[in-house]
Design a protein around this motif. Structure first.
Motif, short mmCIF file in Angstrom:
data_model
loop_
_atom_site.label_atom_id
_atom_site.label_comp_id
_atom_site.label_asym_id
_atom_site.label_seq_id
_atom_site.Cartn_x
_atom_site.Cartn_y
_atom_site.Cartn_z
N GLU A 1 19.70 15.23 8.15
CA GLU A 1 18.60 14.75 7.59
C GLU A 1 18.07 16.34 6.92
O GLU A 1 17.83 17.22 7.63
CB GLU A 1 17.60 14.17 8.32
N VAL B 1 12.17 -1.88 3.24
CA VAL B 1 11.78 -1.89 5.04
C VAL B 1 12.91 -2.91 5.61
O VAL B 1 13.52 -2.33 6.63
CB VAL B 1 10.49 -2.10 5.36
N SER C 1 10.65 5.79 4.30
CA SER C 1 10.50 5.31 5.50
C SER C 1 9.31 5.45 6.46
O SER C 1 9.19 4.67 7.23
CB SER C 1 11.77 5.54 6.25
N ASN D 1 18.58 7.56 -0.90
CA ASN D 1 17.55 6.79 -1.49
C ASN D 1 17.24 7.49 -3.02
O ASN D 1 18.45 7.60 -3.74
CB ASN D 1 16.06 6.81 -0.68
N TRP E 1 10.50 11.18 7.56
CA TRP E 1 9.37 11.79 6.40
C TRP E 1 9.30 11.23 5.06
O TRP E 1 8.04 11.34 4.83
CB TRP E 1 9.76 13.26 6.43
N PHE F 1 5.70 -3.77 5.28
CA PHE F 1 6.04 -5.23 5.02
C PHE F 1 7.65 -5.23 5.11
O PHE F 1 8.24 -4.69 4.29
CB PHE F 1 5.55 -5.52 3.72
N SER G 1 17.83 3.64 6.14
CA SER G 1 19.39 3.49 5.62
C SER G 1 20.23 4.17 6.78
O SER G 1 21.02 3.41 7.11
CB SER G 1 19.50 3.78 4.27
C1 LIG Z 1 4.25 4.11 -0.58
C2 LIG Z 1 5.42 3.28 -0.44
C3 LIG Z 1 5.38 1.99 0.12
C4 LIG Z 1 6.22 1.18 0.28
N1 LIG Z 1 5.99 0.00 0.99
C5 LIG Z 1 7.07 -0.87 1.27
C6 LIG Z 1 6.71 -2.06 1.90
O1 LIG Z 1 5.49 -2.19 2.28
N2 LIG Z 1 7.93 -2.88 2.25
C7 LIG Z 1 9.06 -2.37 2.01
O2 LIG Z 1 10.03 -3.39 2.16
N3 LIG Z 1 9.34 -1.53 1.23
C8 LIG Z 1 8.30 -0.54 0.99
N4 LIG Z 1 8.54 0.75 0.48
C9 LIG Z 1 9.93 1.19 0.21
C10 LIG Z 1 10.52 1.40 1.31
O3 LIG Z 1 9.87 2.17 2.09
C11 LIG Z 1 12.14 2.12 1.06
O4 LIG Z 1 12.77 1.12 0.40
C12 LIG Z 1 12.83 2.42 2.30
O5 LIG Z 1 12.00 3.24 3.54
C13 LIG Z 1 14.24 3.27 1.96
O6 LIG Z 1 14.85 3.72 3.14
P1 LIG Z 1 15.86 4.81 2.82
O7 LIG Z 1 16.36 5.50 4.20
O8 LIG Z 1 16.86 4.17 1.99
O9 LIG Z 1 15.05 6.22 2.07
P2 LIG Z 1 14.09 7.47 2.53
O10 LIG Z 1 13.22 6.88 3.81
O11 LIG Z 1 13.52 7.90 1.54
O12 LIG Z 1 15.25 8.21 3.30
C14 LIG Z 1 16.24 9.14 2.65
C15 LIG Z 1 16.38 10.17 3.28
O13 LIG Z 1 17.27 11.17 2.69
C16 LIG Z 1 17.12 12.44 2.98
N5 LIG Z 1 18.09 13.35 2.15
C17 LIG Z 1 18.05 13.25 0.76
N6 LIG Z 1 18.94 13.84 0.23
C18 LIG Z 1 19.51 14.26 1.35
C19 LIG Z 1 20.45 15.70 1.41
N7 LIG Z 1 21.16 16.09 0.28
N8 LIG Z 1 20.96 16.03 2.55
C20 LIG Z 1 20.32 15.49 3.82
N9 LIG Z 1 19.19 14.33 3.69
C21 LIG Z 1 18.81 14.16 2.37
C22 LIG Z 1 15.76 12.72 2.79
O14 LIG Z 1 15.04 13.78 3.08
C23 LIG Z 1 15.24 11.24 3.25
O15 LIG Z 1 14.55 11.43 4.58
C24 LIG Z 1 7.65 1.45 0.14
C25 LIG Z 1 7.76 3.05 -0.42
C26 LIG Z 1 6.74 3.75 -0.62
C27 LIG Z 1 6.94 5.07 -1.20
#
Ligand SMILES: Cc1cc2nc3c(=O)[nH]c(=O)nc-3n(C[C@H](O)[C@H](O)[C@H](O)COP(=O)(O)OP(=O)(O)OC[C@H]3O[C@@H](n4cnc5c(N)ncnc54)[C@H](O)[C@@H]3O)c2cc1C
Length: 473
Positions: free
Chosen positions: A69, A396, A78, A254, A75, A84, A48
């Protein structure tokens, strides 16, 4: 059924996500220290946040974008997901049709466009993330699931999806498991990719375009500061604090404890788990087929997802979705031996031909579940902050769309995206504890029971269905 070889198969599995356990992992960038200014501060370096920073810079190279981050980029979810990458922005077509009947055509079009734009970005920025347009094969493993698959195929065709319904022999000719009774292959709405390499590639592309990026930098508080927002950070050298004064802020955190209190009512962190096998030998590979390399998922409430990696391993995940009282998150919760044993047993039940294969990695991660299973959006601080969260288990692909929405919201003008009901409406909130944990656990128990009783839903699930509420991963 306890299979004799599951203990041995798991014995040497490293307790870390396979995707992150590779030499390509970039060295961390220095933490932020001291005072800084920015046009746009992005909090969170998962997809995101990375998409937001990249799209903001692509649209306006002069915009000064700073991303912080708390750990290292990618880590968390994501860098540890199944990879997928679906076109759906609504956690599947059926959920979208139920919740947004008036605009599902538009959401489907935007989802297709989003997946195409991800493919184009991967090519344009030369991101080596093993992006493959394989589609997804949904498989029935119980006779009652066949009717559901046929309905799903009909619905999908109505919306123009290229789907093929496969009988038992046809599905086994694609991937050979004695548990398969039929399948539906959606051939163009899902790509598979290497999740950590996508995150690292987006990070590199953002840096190339001039995004300033600091890792090991947690934002600990946000407040107004005249016509801007002031974020305080921890984690600089020797834990030294930093301060960022930014005209605009994007929250891309997230499932993590949100910096905006109001988000707590809508989000619960849910642990999802996966195993990775060693690379299959040519003989093992021949025993299961899988020449078309589709992503696979069975269609129970407690479903498994699985796929082949570029180096010929199998990732096998899902089934359990675990909530801890009080939205608890902790590093040790990413390991759950009971779930790993169950997954290993299900793996060898699915592929008895692979007895003797060992798992190299086992891990868990957190997804941000909300009651409507797809992202919600909003602003705070008079429109200076935007957020997107609640992607549940399908973020994803949808996170790129979420990033576009957040940038449009910060733009302050109505756009085709900000006009969407998906963007303007919110999910129903979860109740506070202790009702939150009680409700989620009763729902999980009921879903497992429905799977064991040919899909028959009990009174609790039927009530939730009527209210448009639920729990999913
Ligand atoms: C095991 C597993 C399998 C999955 N399989 C799929 C799949 O196959 N297909 C699919 O579409 N989705 C899948 N998902 C879901 C998908 O991975 C997530 O929806 C997506 O990665 C979300 O991205 P994000 O950036 O919102 O969150 P994240 O990747 O969680 O990133 C959020 C980031 O914010 C940071 N953060 C939080 N608070 C703070 C703060 N106060 N200050 C600074 N940084 C901060 C964290 O350290 C983290 O790195 C899966 C998830 C998991 C756990």
């Amino acid at each position: 059924m306890k299979l004799p070889h599951t203990g041995r198969a798991l014995a040497d599995a490293a307790p870390v996500p396979y995707w992150l356990d590779r030499p390509e992992r970039p060295d961390p960038l220095p933490p932020l220290a001291g005072p800084h200014d920015a046009d746009l501060l992005v909090v969170g370096g998962g997809y995101s946040g990375l998409w937001t920073a990249l799209l903001a810079k692509e649209a306006d190279p002069d915009r000064d974008v700073l991303l912080v981050e708390a750990g290292t980029c990618g880590w968390a979810a994501s860098g540890r997901n199944g990879g997928f990458c679906a076109a759906s922005l609504t956690h599947g077509l059926a959920n979208g049709v139920d919740r947004f009947p008036g605009e599902i055509d538009e959401l489907e079009r935007l989802g297709r466009e989003n997946l195409a734009a991800i493919a184009a970005t991967v090519a344009r920025h030369d991101i080596d993330c093993d992006f493959e347009r394989t589609g997804e094969l949904a498989v029935a493993v119980e006779p009652y699931q066949l009717a559901g698959l046929a309905e799903d195929a009909e619905l999908a065709r109505r919306y123009g999806h290229d789907v093929r319904l496969l009988d038992r022999d046809e599905v086994r000719a694609e991937v050979d498991s004695p548990t398969y009774l039929g399948g539906m292959w959606d051939r163009d709405r899902v790509a598979l990719l290497d999740p950590a390499k996508l995150a690292w590639g987006l990070r590199r592309a953002a840096l190339d375009l001039g995004v300033r990026l600091h890792e090991h930098t947690r934002v600990t508080g946000l407040r107004r500061d005249g016509g801007a927002l002031r974020a305080t950070t921890a984690g600089g050298p020797d834990g030294a604090p930093g301060v960022v004064r930014a005209r605009q802020v994007v929250l891309a955190t997230n499932a993590f404890p949100p910096l905006l209190r109001r988000l707590r009512a809508w989000l619960v962190p849910v642990y999802d788990y996966a195993l990775m096998t060693e690379p299959l030998t040519p003989v093992q590979r021949k025993a299961i087929g899988w020449a078309n390399r589709q992503g696979l998922a069975d269609v129970g409430n407690q479903f498994h997802y699985y796929r082949i990696t570029a180096d010929g391993r199998i990732l096998f995940g899902g089934y359990d979705a675990v909530y801890h009282y009080g939205n608890r998150m902790a590093p040790e919760l990413a390991q759950r031996p009971a779930t790993f044993t169950a997954l290993a047993e299900h793996f060898f039940t699915t592929f008895p031909q692979l007895a003797g294969l060992r798992f190299s990695h086992r891990w868990g991660g957190v997804i941000d579940t909300c009651t409507r299973f797809c992202a919600f959006f909003g602003t705070a601080y008079e429109g200076r902050l935007a957020y997107a969260a609640g992607f549940t288990g399908l973020g994803v692909g949808a996170t790129r769309f979420g990033a576009r929405v957040m940038l449009d919201l910060l733009g302050g003008k109505e756009t085709p995206l900000t006009r969407l009901d998906l963007v303007r409406s919110k999910p129903l909130p979860f109740p506070p504890e202790p009702f939150r944990a009680a409700g989620i656990n009763l729902t999980r128990w009921s879903l497992a029971r429905a799977d064991a009783r040919q899909g028959r839903r009990n009174g609790w699930l039927r009530t939730l269905d009527r209210l448009g509420l639920g729990f999913d991963s």
